[in-house]
Design an enzyme around this catalytic site. Sequence first.
Site, PDB file in Angstrom:
ATOM      1  N   LYS A 116       0.828  -1.206   0.000  1.00  0.00           N
ATOM      2  CA  LYS A 116       0.000   0.000   0.000  1.00  0.00           C
ATOM      3  C   LYS A 116       0.865   1.260   0.000  1.00  0.00           C
ATOM      4  CE  LYS A 116      -4.153  -1.797   2.265  1.00  0.00           C
ATOM      5  NZ  LYS A 116      -5.006  -1.754   3.446  1.00  0.00           N
ATOM      6  N   LYS A 199      -5.173 -11.070  -6.551  1.00  0.00           N
ATOM      7  CA  LYS A 199      -6.409 -11.304  -5.796  1.00  0.00           C
ATOM      8  C   LYS A 199      -7.438 -10.227  -6.141  1.00  0.00           C
ATOM      9  CE  LYS A 199      -5.611  -8.489  -1.807  1.00  0.00           C
ATOM     10  NZ  LYS A 199      -5.415  -8.198  -0.442  1.00  0.00           N
ATOM     11  N   LYS A 202     -10.427  -4.308  -3.785  1.00  0.00           N
ATOM     12  CA  LYS A 202     -10.972  -2.991  -4.097  1.00  0.00           C
ATOM     13  C   LYS A 202      -9.868  -2.027  -4.524  1.00  0.00           C
ATOM     14  CE  LYS A 202     -15.115  -1.392  -4.116  1.00  0.00           C
ATOM     15  NZ  LYS A 202     -16.284  -2.115  -4.574  1.00  0.00           N
TER      16      LYS A 202
HETATM   17  P1  TYM Z   1     -10.491  -6.418   4.668  1.00  0.00           P
HETATM   18  O1  TYM Z   1     -11.547  -5.461   5.076  1.00  0.00           O
HETATM   19  O2  TYM Z   1      -9.526  -5.989   3.614  1.00  0.00           O
HETATM   20  O3  TYM Z   1     -11.158  -7.763   4.145  1.00  0.00           O
HETATM   21  C1  TYM Z   1     -12.127  -8.477   4.883  1.00  0.00           C
HETATM   22  C2  TYM Z   1     -11.884  -9.966   4.745  1.00  0.00           C
HETATM   23  O4  TYM Z   1     -11.987 -10.370   3.369  1.00  0.00           O
HETATM   24  C3  TYM Z   1     -10.854 -11.170   3.025  1.00  0.00           C
HETATM   25  N1  TYM Z   1     -10.567 -10.995   1.588  1.00  0.00           N
HETATM   26  C4  TYM Z   1     -10.428 -12.000   0.718  1.00  0.00           C
HETATM   27  N2  TYM Z   1     -10.505 -13.329   0.855  1.00  0.00           N
HETATM   28  C5  TYM Z   1     -10.340 -14.089  -0.249  1.00  0.00           C
HETATM   29  N3  TYM Z   1     -10.091 -13.571  -1.486  1.00  0.00           N
HETATM   30  C6  TYM Z   1      -9.993 -12.235  -1.673  1.00  0.00           C
HETATM   31  N4  TYM Z   1      -9.773 -11.757  -2.883  1.00  0.00           N
HETATM   32  C7  TYM Z   1     -10.169 -11.393  -0.537  1.00  0.00           C
HETATM   33  N5  TYM Z   1     -10.140 -10.047  -0.373  1.00  0.00           N
HETATM   34  C8  TYM Z   1     -10.385  -9.815   0.943  1.00  0.00           C
HETATM   35  C9  TYM Z   1      -9.739 -10.626   3.898  1.00  0.00           C
HETATM   36  O5  TYM Z   1      -8.691 -11.560   4.036  1.00  0.00           O
HETATM   37  C10 TYM Z   1     -10.466 -10.366   5.201  1.00  0.00           C
HETATM   38  O6  TYM Z   1     -10.534 -11.532   5.988  1.00  0.00           O
HETATM   39  N6  TYM Z   1      -7.055  -6.065   8.272  1.00  0.00           N
HETATM   40  C11 TYM Z   1      -8.340  -6.644   7.949  1.00  0.00           C
HETATM   41  C12 TYM Z   1      -9.455  -6.269   8.915  1.00  0.00           C
HETATM   42  C13 TYM Z   1      -9.181  -6.529  10.350  1.00  0.00           C
HETATM   43  C14 TYM Z   1      -9.190  -7.791  11.009  1.00  0.00           C
HETATM   44  C15 TYM Z   1      -8.962  -7.509  12.379  1.00  0.00           C
HETATM   45  C16 TYM Z   1      -9.366  -9.094  10.566  1.00  0.00           C
HETATM   46  C17 TYM Z   1      -8.942  -5.574  11.305  1.00  0.00           C
HETATM   47  N7  TYM Z   1      -8.805  -6.174  12.531  1.00  0.00           N
HETATM   48  C18 TYM Z   1      -8.878  -8.534  13.329  1.00  0.00           C
HETATM   49  C19 TYM Z   1      -9.277 -10.121  11.518  1.00  0.00           C
HETATM   50  C20 TYM Z   1      -9.051  -9.838  12.875  1.00  0.00           C
HETATM   51  C21 TYM Z   1      -8.759  -6.160   6.577  1.00  0.00           C
HETATM   52  O7  TYM Z   1      -8.381  -5.100   6.160  1.00  0.00           O
HETATM   53  O8  TYM Z   1      -9.693  -6.937   5.949  1.00  0.00           O
END
Ligand code: TYM
Length: 337
Positions: A116, A199, A202
Amino acid sequence: MANDRPRVLSGIQPTSGSFHIGNYLGAVRQWVAMQETHDAFYMVVDLHALTLPQDPAQLRGNTRLAAAQLLATGLDPERCTLFVQSHVPEHTQLSWLMECLTGFGEASRMTQFKDKSSRQGADRTSVGLFTYPILQVADILLYQANRVPVGEDQRQHVELTRNLAERFNSRYGRTFTVPEPHILRETAKIFDLQDPAIKMSKSASSPKGIIDLLDDPKASAKKIKSAVTDTGTEIRFDPENKPGISNLLTIYGTLTDSAVADVEQKYEGKGYGALKTDLAEIVSEWAAPFRTRTQEYLDDPETLDSLLAKGAEKARAVAVETLAQAYDKVGLLPGKH
Ligand code: TYM
């Protein structure tokens, strides 16, 4: 009864408006299943969203929208604790203790940060983006979570969580549960429809590469039909040589609860077009009730807000206790109670 169950915690950012099918298949689908077997805590991580510039009104709207979508996928506030991260101030408080325990080099090795920050350049990269994974560590440890259901891109952050939990425990005595990532092999990484080497995301994908769950079904159908596939004709799960078709097979198999081998068999001798047309129909059938339910929650913001307030209260009861223990362990003087 809930207390005898292992704990699960996960979060999703409210940045994107609509969730995409990668969010759903990679993570949220597991959240729904795990509320039946675990003491489950799920949250909309609005503080994490602030690591990139956000329009305040849009952030507010997207936070409600994210909660509405989580409810629409089947999360049930009677079966899980659903809340908004900023409603529980202990997250940032524990995060500070964790920041003081993390090496600068260790934080610099986080690949999501590297991706990022290199995309936006050092001047536009906030310190918050750098410490983002450490806030995530605090999110998980506050609830003494045993498992963290996420997609593959979050594995490194869960690994950091494990390292910091172990470091804290060995320095100050047993305090935190060391969590395990819960990453399903089949759906850990859903790929971009236009570029199946990356992957679905967004921030990195073009709009044509993403299936947004709240999109108009005709738009999603068009994207699926124009998904990039190889020049062959055989419908076979082979991620290395046929990444595009394999990705479509994964989505198809998961949404219909069928084994990929069965889907392969069903389309034996048929062309890619048949698979794509049927998948477009399957996605559209899945998404129609999802969209309706999301809108119903959005139409009643008072109920939604009060439901989130109740969730925050339940979450806070756990968070306060963990934070008090951690503060005590590191030697902070107890304050007035
Ligand atoms: P975020 O908001 O980017 O995504 C939410 C969840 O979706 C999964 N994901 C995917 N899985 C499979 N294929 C894809 N193309 C794909 N794109 C997104 C992500 O792996 C995620 O599980 N940092 C985290 C949010 C967070 C969090 C936490 C998660 C903050 N605190 C504590 C677990 C525990 C995030 O930005 O996810």
